[in-house]
Scaffold this motif. Structure first.
Motif, mmCIF file in Angstrom:
data_model
loop_
_atom_site.group_PDB
_atom_site.id
_atom_site.type_symbol
_atom_site.label_atom_id
_atom_site.label_comp_id
_atom_site.label_asym_id
_atom_site.label_seq_id
_atom_site.Cartn_x
_atom_site.Cartn_y
_atom_site.Cartn_z
ATOM 1 N N PRO A 129 1.859 -24.204 11.505
ATOM 2 C CA PRO A 129 2.334 -23.267 10.480
ATOM 3 C C PRO A 129 1.188 -22.398 9.960
ATOM 4 O O PRO A 129 0.068 -22.884 9.754
ATOM 5 C CB PRO A 129 2.869 -24.192 9.378
ATOM 6 C CG PRO A 129 3.181 -25.479 10.076
ATOM 7 C CD PRO A 129 2.159 -25.603 11.162
ATOM 8 N N ALA A 130 1.461 -21.129 9.738
ATOM 9 C CA ALA A 130 0.411 -20.170 9.389
ATOM 10 C C ALA A 130 -0.297 -20.516 8.080
ATOM 11 O O ALA A 130 -1.505 -20.270 7.926
ATOM 12 C CB ALA A 130 1.007 -18.764 9.313
ATOM 13 N N ASP A 131 0.420 -21.099 7.138
ATOM 14 C CA ASP A 131 -0.139 -21.347 5.807
ATOM 15 C C ASP A 131 -0.508 -22.816 5.594
ATOM 16 O O ASP A 131 -0.604 -23.273 4.452
ATOM 17 C CB ASP A 131 0.851 -20.914 4.737
ATOM 18 C CG ASP A 131 2.184 -21.658 4.846
ATOM 19 O OD1 ASP A 131 2.409 -22.344 5.868
ATOM 20 O OD2 ASP A 131 3.002 -21.563 3.905
ATOM 21 N N ILE A 132 -0.738 -23.552 6.660
ATOM 22 C CA ILE A 132 -0.859 -25.011 6.553
ATOM 23 C C ILE A 132 -2.025 -25.455 5.678
ATOM 24 O O ILE A 132 -1.967 -26.516 5.058
ATOM 25 C CB ILE A 132 -0.963 -25.652 7.967
ATOM 26 C CG1 ILE A 132 -0.801 -27.171 7.888
ATOM 27 C CG2 ILE A 132 -2.280 -25.257 8.632
ATOM 28 C CD1 ILE A 132 0.541 -27.626 7.393
ATOM 29 N N LEU A 133 -3.087 -24.686 5.599
ATOM 30 C CA LEU A 133 -4.254 -25.106 4.819
ATOM 31 C C LEU A 133 -4.260 -24.560 3.394
ATOM 32 O O LEU A 133 -5.228 -24.774 2.665
ATOM 33 C CB LEU A 133 -5.543 -24.704 5.531
ATOM 34 C CG LEU A 133 -5.895 -25.532 6.775
ATOM 35 C CD1 LEU A 133 -7.175 -25.030 7.413
ATOM 36 C CD2 LEU A 133 -6.034 -27.012 6.427
ATOM 37 N N THR A 134 -3.191 -23.907 2.993
ATOM 38 C CA THR A 134 -3.109 -23.402 1.621
ATOM 39 C C THR A 134 -3.195 -24.562 0.632
ATOM 40 O O THR A 134 -2.443 -25.529 0.724
ATOM 41 C CB THR A 134 -1.791 -22.633 1.407
ATOM 42 O OG1 THR A 134 -1.737 -21.546 2.339
ATOM 43 C CG2 THR A 134 -1.708 -22.089 -0.006
ATOM 44 N N ASN A 135 -4.115 -24.465 -0.305
ATOM 45 C CA ASN A 135 -4.328 -25.474 -1.358
ATOM 46 C C ASN A 135 -4.803 -26.826 -0.811
ATOM 47 O O ASN A 135 -4.769 -27.827 -1.529
ATOM 48 C CB ASN A 135 -3.053 -25.694 -2.182
ATOM 49 C CG ASN A 135 -2.609 -24.431 -2.898
ATOM 50 O OD1 ASN A 135 -3.444 -23.667 -3.383
ATOM 51 N ND2 ASN A 135 -1.308 -24.202 -2.953
ATOM 52 N N THR A 136 -5.262 -26.873 0.429
ATOM 53 C CA THR A 136 -5.757 -28.136 0.999
ATOM 54 C C THR A 136 -7.201 -28.380 0.572
ATOM 55 O O THR A 136 -8.045 -27.481 0.627
ATOM 56 C CB THR A 136 -5.676 -28.100 2.536
ATOM 57 O OG1 THR A 136 -4.306 -27.968 2.927
ATOM 58 C CG2 THR A 136 -6.241 -29.375 3.146
ATOM 59 N N ASP A 137 -7.494 -29.628 0.167
ATOM 60 C CA ASP A 137 -8.832 -29.983 -0.291
ATOM 61 C C ASP A 137 -9.625 -30.775 0.735
ATOM 62 O O ASP A 137 -10.861 -30.785 0.696
ATOM 63 C CB ASP A 137 -8.739 -30.807 -1.591
ATOM 64 C CG ASP A 137 -8.094 -30.034 -2.717
ATOM 65 O OD1 ASP A 137 -8.648 -28.980 -3.102
ATOM 66 O OD2 ASP A 137 -7.041 -30.461 -3.210
ATOM 67 N N ILE A 138 -8.935 -31.463 1.648
ATOM 68 C CA ILE A 138 -9.609 -32.267 2.655
ATOM 69 C C ILE A 138 -8.668 -32.436 3.853
ATOM 70 O O ILE A 138 -7.445 -32.450 3.684
ATOM 71 C CB ILE A 138 -10.037 -33.647 2.093
ATOM 72 C CG1 ILE A 138 -10.995 -34.355 3.056
ATOM 73 C CG2 ILE A 138 -8.837 -34.521 1.728
ATOM 74 C CD1 ILE A 138 -11.726 -35.541 2.407
ATOM 75 N N VAL A 139 -9.255 -32.533 5.050
ATOM 76 C CA VAL A 139 -8.485 -32.671 6.286
ATOM 77 C C VAL A 139 -8.955 -33.909 7.027
ATOM 78 O O VAL A 139 -10.171 -34.161 7.126
ATOM 79 C CB VAL A 139 -8.666 -31.435 7.193
ATOM 80 C CG1 VAL A 139 -8.069 -31.675 8.572
ATOM 81 C CG2 VAL A 139 -8.062 -30.199 6.554
ATOM 82 N N LEU A 140 -8.012 -34.688 7.548
ATOM 83 C CA LEU A 140 -8.339 -35.785 8.455
ATOM 84 C C LEU A 140 -7.680 -35.534 9.802
ATOM 85 O O LEU A 140 -6.506 -35.166 9.867
ATOM 86 C CB LEU A 140 -7.889 -37.138 7.912
ATOM 87 C CG LEU A 140 -8.186 -38.306 8.878
ATOM 88 C CD1 LEU A 140 -8.824 -39.480 8.171
ATOM 89 C CD2 LEU A 140 -6.909 -38.763 9.618
ATOM 90 N N ILE A 141 -8.442 -35.737 10.885
ATOM 91 C CA ILE A 141 -7.951 -35.529 12.242
ATOM 92 C C ILE A 141 -8.169 -36.810 13.038
ATOM 93 O O ILE A 141 -9.289 -37.338 13.073
ATOM 94 C CB ILE A 141 -8.704 -34.355 12.909
ATOM 95 C CG1 ILE A 141 -8.427 -33.053 12.146
ATOM 96 C CG2 ILE A 141 -8.328 -34.220 14.382
ATOM 97 C CD1 ILE A 141 -9.329 -31.907 12.536
ATOM 98 N N ASP A 142 -7.086 -37.325 13.673
ATOM 99 C CA ASP A 142 -7.236 -38.577 14.419
ATOM 100 C C ASP A 142 -7.408 -38.370 15.928
ATOM 101 O O ASP A 142 -7.615 -39.336 16.669
ATOM 102 C CB ASP A 142 -6.077 -39.539 14.130
ATOM 103 C CG ASP A 142 -4.729 -39.095 14.705
ATOM 104 O OD1 ASP A 142 -4.691 -38.179 15.547
ATOM 105 O OD2 ASP A 142 -3.702 -39.697 14.310
ATOM 106 N N GLY A 143 -7.293 -37.117 16.409
ATOM 107 C CA GLY A 143 -7.555 -36.827 17.812
ATOM 108 C C GLY A 143 -6.379 -37.007 18.742
ATOM 109 O O GLY A 143 -6.511 -36.768 19.944
ATOM 110 N N HIS A 144 -5.220 -37.392 18.220
ATOM 111 C CA HIS A 144 -4.062 -37.604 19.091
ATOM 112 C C HIS A 144 -3.304 -36.312 19.401
ATOM 113 O O HIS A 144 -2.533 -36.271 20.357
ATOM 114 C CB HIS A 144 -3.119 -38.640 18.486
ATOM 115 C CG HIS A 144 -3.610 -40.044 18.636
ATOM 116 N ND1 HIS A 144 -3.465 -40.764 19.802
ATOM 117 C CD2 HIS A 144 -4.264 -40.852 17.771
ATOM 118 C CE1 HIS A 144 -3.999 -41.974 19.647
ATOM 119 N NE2 HIS A 144 -4.489 -42.051 18.431
ATOM 120 N N GLN A 145 -3.496 -35.300 18.568
ATOM 121 C CA GLN A 145 -3.000 -33.952 18.873
ATOM 122 C C GLN A 145 -4.236 -33.066 18.975
ATOM 123 O O GLN A 145 -4.582 -32.322 18.058
ATOM 124 C CB GLN A 145 -2.034 -33.454 17.791
ATOM 125 C CG GLN A 145 -0.683 -34.112 17.786
ATOM 126 C CD GLN A 145 0.187 -33.675 18.966
ATOM 127 O OE1 GLN A 145 -0.144 -32.766 19.707
ATOM 128 N NE2 GLN A 145 1.329 -34.351 19.132
#
Length: 292
Positions: A129-145
């Motif tokens: 989604p184009a606005d997915i990081l709006t107002n996001t403070d931290i991101v976690l990525i597990d590597g499965h996607q």
């Protein structure tokens, strides 16, 4: 949680339906056993981390491929109970989502897992989604996607949003995410190419400019890198009932605490949460009965 600020976290990766059995032993070939307890829950590293982040008092959004299958509806129901918002990468997909079958050995709390993971549910970064990081403070990525994770990590870096990786095991493509990572929280099963020791793992990650690196080791102390020196912090010693999801829960707690504490203190606080979860069967019961 008092009047602390609420943070928004985005958790990117795998969602499964976990079917979890508590049994005296793992069956051998052609053996049938009867479980003493059973539960189901939405699972996957990013998913359990998101549930933990939400439980501790923040706002969690899960970016994963779910779709419209009836099993996906069960997953969505569990996440709704956990107050985790869903950004579905495959909203029109009618195929069955990944299902994990898990046996927890009653005497040790160790788990045996059979899962397809995200092998058949990979999506392209164009589905973000184009606005997915709006107002996001931290991101976690597990590597499965991985394709999605790479795009999100790059975008988060450009917006000065801290990125955490769940390094449960090395996955091809992580090398394209690591340049954008602020915190690498790995298990002792995480061995990048040509790495055969913990020292080599730290050196490998350090070359990407990651200043905050930790390696969890189950019930043993956590190793972490601080000012180019490998240090250790103990974890709580408990009577283990179930270790399933403990690493995922650690990562969700870390995302919560790193917004409030130093790196070392966030590791200590996260270890307490993860250890507490191991006192209970399944990945949700600790939220209902556990005390932090």
């Amino acid at each position: 949680m008092g009047f602390e600020r609420t943070y928004n976290g985005l958790f990117v990766g795998l969602t499964t339906l976990d079917t979890i059995y508590l049994a005296s032993n793992v069956p051998t070939n052609n053996q049938k056993i009867v479980a003493s307890d059973f539960t189901i829950a939405a699972g996957g590293p990013a998913t359990n981390a998101a549930a933990t982040f939400s439980y501790l008092g923040n706002q969690a959004t899960l970016l994963a491929a779910l779709g419209t299958h009836a099993i996906a509806e069960v997953i969505k129901s569990d996440l709704a109970k956990c107050q985790v918002a869903i950004a579905d990468l495959a909203p029109n997909n009618s195929q069955v989502p990944p299902v994990s079958s898990i046996i927890v050995t009653q005497s040790t709390g160790e788990r045996a897992v059979v899962s397809l993971n995200a092998v058949k549910t990979q999506v392209d970064s164009s589905d973000i989604p184009a606005d997915i990081l709006t107002n996001t403070d931290i991101v976690l990525i597990d590597g499965h996607q991985m394709a999605v994770g790479q795009a999100i990590a790059r975008l988060a870096k450009s917006k000065n949003i801290p990125v955490v990786i769940d390094g449960g095991s090395w996955k091809s493509g992580f090398e394209h995410i690591l340049p954008f990572v602020n915190y690498a929280i790995c298990s002792n099963n995480f061995y990048p190419p040509n790495c055969n020791s913990v020292t080599e793992v730290f050196a490998f990650l350090d070359r990407f400019g990651i200043n905050n690196i930790a390696i969890t080791r189950g019930g043993d102390s956590i190793q972490y890198l601080e000012n180019s020196e490998i240090k250790y912090t103990d974890v709580p010693q408990i009577k283990v009932v179930d270790t399933l999801g403990a690493g995922d829960i650690f990562h969700g707690a870390f995302c919560y605490y790193i917004m409030r504490k130093s790196f070392a203190n966030a590791l200590i606080a996260s270890a307490k949460v993860a250890a507490n979860s191991c006192k209970f069967f399944g990945t949700r019961m600790w939220m209902n009965q556990g005390q932090l």
